[in-house]
Design a protein around this motif. Structure first.
Motif, PDB file in Angstrom:
ATOM      1  N   LEU A   1       0.825  -1.208   0.000  1.00  0.00           N
ATOM      2  CA  LEU A   1       0.000   0.000   0.000  1.00  0.00           C
ATOM      3  C   LEU A   1       0.856   1.252   0.000  1.00  0.00           C
ATOM      4  O   LEU A   1       0.646   2.160  -0.819  1.00  0.00           O
ATOM      5  N   LEU A   2       1.845   1.328   0.893  1.00  0.00           N
ATOM      6  CA  LEU A   2       2.681   2.529   0.970  1.00  0.00           C
ATOM      7  C   LEU A   2       3.515   2.684  -0.293  1.00  0.00           C
ATOM      8  O   LEU A   2       3.644   3.799  -0.831  1.00  0.00           O
ATOM      9  N   GLY A   3       4.089   1.578  -0.783  1.00  0.00           N
ATOM     10  CA  GLY A   3       4.877   1.663  -2.013  1.00  0.00           C
ATOM     11  C   GLY A   3       4.050   2.144  -3.193  1.00  0.00           C
ATOM     12  O   GLY A   3       4.478   3.011  -3.964  1.00  0.00           O
ATOM     13  N   ALA A   4       2.843   1.602  -3.343  1.00  0.00           N
ATOM     14  CA  ALA A   4       1.976   2.020  -4.443  1.00  0.00           C
ATOM     15  C   ALA A   4       1.539   3.472  -4.277  1.00  0.00           C
ATOM     16  O   ALA A   4       1.443   4.217  -5.269  1.00  0.00           O
ATOM     17  N   LEU A   5       1.269   3.876  -3.052  1.00  0.00           N
ATOM     18  CA  LEU A   5       0.852   5.261  -2.804  1.00  0.00           C
ATOM     19  C   LEU A   5       1.941   6.241  -3.231  1.00  0.00           C
ATOM     20  O   LEU A   5       1.667   7.261  -3.892  1.00  0.00           O
ATOM     21  N   ILE A   6       3.181   5.924  -2.908  1.00  0.00           N
ATOM     22  CA  ILE A   6       4.288   6.810  -3.260  1.00  0.00           C
ATOM     23  C   ILE A   6       4.508   6.838  -4.768  1.00  0.00           C
ATOM     24  O   ILE A   6       4.595   7.915  -5.390  1.00  0.00           O
ATOM     25  N   VAL A   7       4.604   5.665  -5.384  1.00  0.00           N
ATOM     26  CA  VAL A   7       4.899   5.604  -6.814  1.00  0.00           C
ATOM     27  C   VAL A   7       3.752   6.180  -7.638  1.00  0.00           C
ATOM     28  O   VAL A   7       3.977   6.922  -8.610  1.00  0.00           O
ATOM     29  N   ASN A   8       2.516   5.880  -7.287  1.00  0.00           N
ATOM     30  CA  ASN A   8       1.376   6.436  -8.024  1.00  0.00           C
ATOM     31  C   ASN A   8       1.337   7.955  -7.917  1.00  0.00           C
ATOM     32  O   ASN A   8       1.037   8.655  -8.905  1.00  0.00           O
ATOM     33  N   SER A   9       1.605   8.485  -6.733  1.00  0.00           N
ATOM     34  CA  SER A   9       1.584   9.942  -6.553  1.00  0.00           C
ATOM     35  C   SER A   9       2.670  10.616  -7.379  1.00  0.00           C
ATOM     36  O   SER A   9       2.433  11.643  -8.027  1.00  0.00           O
ATOM     37  N   ILE A  10       3.868  10.031  -7.372  1.00  0.00           N
ATOM     38  CA  ILE A  10       4.961  10.602  -8.170  1.00  0.00           C
ATOM     39  C   ILE A  10       4.637  10.517  -9.653  1.00  0.00           C
ATOM     40  O   ILE A  10       4.845  11.471 -10.420  1.00  0.00           O
ATOM     41  N   SER A  11       4.101   9.382 -10.087  1.00  0.00           N
ATOM     42  CA  SER A  11       3.767   9.206 -11.503  1.00  0.00           C
ATOM     43  C   SER A  11       2.718  10.207 -11.958  1.00  0.00           C
ATOM     44  O   SER A  11       2.829  10.793 -13.049  1.00  0.00           O
ATOM     45  N   GLU A  12       1.700  10.411 -11.135  1.00  0.00           N
ATOM     46  CA  GLU A  12       0.654  11.372 -11.512  1.00  0.00           C
ATOM     47  C   GLU A  12       1.211  12.787 -11.589  1.00  0.00           C
ATOM     48  O   GLU A  12       0.822  13.558 -12.484  1.00  0.00           O
ATOM     49  N   SER A  13       2.121  13.130 -10.692  1.00  0.00           N
ATOM     50  CA  SER A  13       2.726  14.474 -10.729  1.00  0.00           C
ATOM     51  C   SER A  13       3.539  14.664 -12.005  1.00  0.00           C
ATOM     52  O   SER A  13       3.482  15.732 -12.642  1.00  0.00           O
ATOM     53  N   VAL A  14       4.287  13.647 -12.397  1.00  0.00           N
ATOM     54  CA  VAL A  14       5.094  13.743 -13.617  1.00  0.00           C
ATOM     55  C   VAL A  14       4.191  13.819 -14.846  1.00  0.00           C
ATOM     56  O   VAL A  14       4.412  14.639 -15.759  1.00  0.00           O
ATOM     57  N   LEU A  15       3.166  12.982 -14.894  1.00  0.00           N
ATOM     58  CA  LEU A  15       2.251  13.001 -16.044  1.00  0.00           C
ATOM     59  C   LEU A  15       1.475  14.309 -16.130  1.00  0.00           C
ATOM     60  O   LEU A  15       1.122  14.763 -17.229  1.00  0.00           O
ATOM     61  N   ALA A  16       1.193  14.928 -14.977  1.00  0.00           N
ATOM     62  CA  ALA A  16       0.459  16.198 -14.974  1.00  0.00           C
ATOM     63  C   ALA A  16       1.258  17.300 -15.650  1.00  0.00           C
ATOM     64  O   ALA A  16       0.684  18.190 -16.300  1.00  0.00           O
ATOM     65  N   VAL A  17       2.570  17.247 -15.523  1.00  0.00           N
ATOM     66  CA  VAL A  17       3.424  18.247 -16.180  1.00  0.00           C
ATOM     67  C   VAL A  17       3.344  18.100 -17.692  1.00  0.00           C
ATOM     68  O   VAL A  17       3.364  19.088 -18.443  1.00  0.00           O
ATOM     69  N   VAL A  18       3.212  16.860 -18.158  1.00  0.00           N
ATOM     70  CA  VAL A  18       3.224  16.606 -19.598  1.00  0.00           C
ATOM     71  C   VAL A  18       1.835  16.733 -20.214  1.00  0.00           C
ATOM     72  O   VAL A  18       1.654  17.377 -21.262  1.00  0.00           O
ATOM     73  N   PHE A  19       0.816  16.163 -19.574  1.00  0.00           N
ATOM     74  CA  PHE A  19      -0.514  16.080 -20.174  1.00  0.00           C
ATOM     75  C   PHE A  19      -1.556  16.968 -19.504  1.00  0.00           C
ATOM     76  O   PHE A  19      -2.655  17.125 -20.046  1.00  0.00           O
ATOM     77  N   GLY A  20      -1.269  17.475 -18.342  1.00  0.00           N
ATOM     78  CA  GLY A  20      -2.262  18.229 -17.598  1.00  0.00           C
ATOM     79  C   GLY A  20      -2.856  17.387 -16.476  1.00  0.00           C
ATOM     80  O   GLY A  20      -2.769  16.155 -16.500  1.00  0.00           O
ATOM     81  N   PRO A  21      -3.486  18.032 -15.508  1.00  0.00           N
ATOM     82  CA  PRO A  21      -3.959  17.311 -14.316  1.00  0.00           C
ATOM     83  C   PRO A  21      -4.997  16.226 -14.610  1.00  0.00           C
ATOM     84  O   PRO A  21      -4.874  15.103 -14.119  1.00  0.00           O
ATOM     85  N   GLU A  22      -6.039  16.537 -15.376  1.00  0.00           N
ATOM     86  CA  GLU A  22      -7.107  15.548 -15.585  1.00  0.00           C
ATOM     87  C   GLU A  22      -6.643  14.334 -16.386  1.00  0.00           C
ATOM     88  O   GLU A  22      -6.891  13.188 -15.983  1.00  0.00           O
TER      89      GLU A  22
END
Length: 415
Positions: A95-116
């Protein structure tokens, strides 16, 4: 040094001490869980007390699922410490590992594609890969450290399902906290995640468990491929569910719900077939021990069903007290382990040295257990599994002398 306890023998340990890797895994999982829950307070707006409320809402589903998994695991139950590690790993490390990696991945993708778009991509593509990888790591850990405990598909499904239940329990707390932060949303979330579709994470990870079970019980290059295919199936089913919820609306939800129901049905068929396989192994390998008096012919009928085992323990309690009932339980589990040991020897997944050492320990436990539950009181009743009305329940093999095992020269052969 004192002799190993019955529990140690049944779990394949040479001493009373619990395996250090499992203790470390349990400790690490607990620390991760303690780190994950406070982080929810930072991620989700609302009162910190919502963590407690979310946990209270999530616990009933988890309790029911754990009870179902333990019910499945009755015929040849896995060591309790290993089951606790599986559950804690899902609730903590995964759970903690997925929470960290998913949060980082979403932040990186938000820079490229936007938040939604980033949120959609993370939910449908990133999260299934990340979460099934972290949960699957527990199964790989068991495959490497405690491979001999995985005797078939049922064991793989049991460990995987408990890991998934642990993950789902803590993840549901997060979703319920989000529902509590938006009044009116929490009961719909509880209905969906806790009632309509509670089998999600256990079901996904069970596919990885099937692959790991194949790897643990077979030899050859196909073992690695089985693990990869099981993981791919888990990721695909997980992504299908997330995508159906995110993009498909009600029709998508119905479709993925039916898909999960079909996978669940397949797993049930696998569990039933594996149970029959285990009963067949008891009837195939244990008759060779009848001449020594270690196993009586009527014991084979008793060992073949859960009702028969319950009647035997009740009889042992009536004739020899609580210690007799415990001895009968030890005898039943040891007899089952003995049949599985011969099956592993036949497949060539255990060394001759390990086979003989393990066989001698199990046989010794069975003899001590028989002595304990046959210490009868005056006018003890007849064992219920030896009555004539049960005589047609189980058929013994006709060619008992053809039982495959290891010869004394260390090679598989015929006894």
């Amino acid at each position: 040094m004192p002799a190993p306890s019955p529990k140690s023998v049944l779990e394949g340990r040479s001493s009373h001490r619990a395996p250090v890797p499992l203790i470390i895994g349990l400790a690490v999982s607990g620390v991760c869980l303690l780190l994950a829950l406070p982080s929810y307070v930072l991620l989700v707006p609302g009162a910190p007390g919502n963590v407690v409320v979310g946990m209270l809402l999530a616990l009933p589903t988890a309790i029911v699922l754990v009870a179902l998994v333990l019910w499945i695991d009755r015929l040849e139950p896995e060591p309790r410490l290993m089951l606790c590690v599986a559950f804690a790993w899902g609730a903590g490390v995964a759970l903690l590992g997925a929470l960290i990696v998913n949060s980082i991945s979403e932040s990186v993708l938000a820079v490229v594609f936007g938040p939604e778009p980033a949120a959609v991509l993370t939910t449908t593509a990133v999260a299934p890969v990340v979460e099934e990888s972290f949960k699957g790591a527990l199964l790989l850990f068991l495959l490497i450290v405690r491979r001999h405990e995985i005797d078939g598909p049922t064991d793989g499904i049991v460990y995987a399902a408990l890991c998934g239940v642990g993950f789902a329990l803590v993840e549901n707390v997060l979703y319920y906290m989000q529902g509590l932060a938006a009044p009116g949303d929490v009961w719909g979330t509880v209905l969906l995640r806790g009632v309509i579709a509670p089998f999600g994470h256990p079901l996904y990870t069970a596919l990885t468990g099937l692959g790991v079970a194949y790897a643990a019980t077979h030899r050859g290059p196909g073992r690695f491929l089985a693990v990869v295919l099981g993981w791919c199936g888990a990721v695909a089913l997980h992504a299908l569910w997330n995508g159906g919820l995110t993009l498909g609306g009600v029709p998508g939800l119905v479709f993925v719900y039916l898909a999960e129901a079909a996978v669940l049905l397949v797993l049930l068929v696998v569990l039933v077939a594996d149970r029959r396989r285990l009963v067949h192994q008891i009837g195939r390998f244990l008759p060779a021990y009848v001449p020594s008096g270690l196993v009586a012919p009527n014991d084979l009928r008793m060992l073949a069903t859960m009702p028969g085992r319950r009647r035997a323990r009740a009889w042992a309690r009536q004739t020899a007290g609580a210690s007799g009932a415990q001895a009968m339980g030890d005898y039943q589990l040891a007899a089952t382990e003995l049949a599985l040991l011969h099956a592993r020897a036949e497949r060539g997944t255990i060394t001759p040295q390990r086979f003989f050492a393990r066989r001698d320990a199990i046989v010794g436990l069975m003899r001590v257990a028989r002595d304990a539950f046959f210490r009868r009181r005056p006018q003890a009743p007849q064992p219920p599994w030896s009555r004539s009305e049960d005589s047609g329940f189980f058929t013994l093999p006709q060619q008992l002398h053809q039982m495959p095992t290891y010869r004394q020269d260390g090679n598989p052969g015929q006894r």
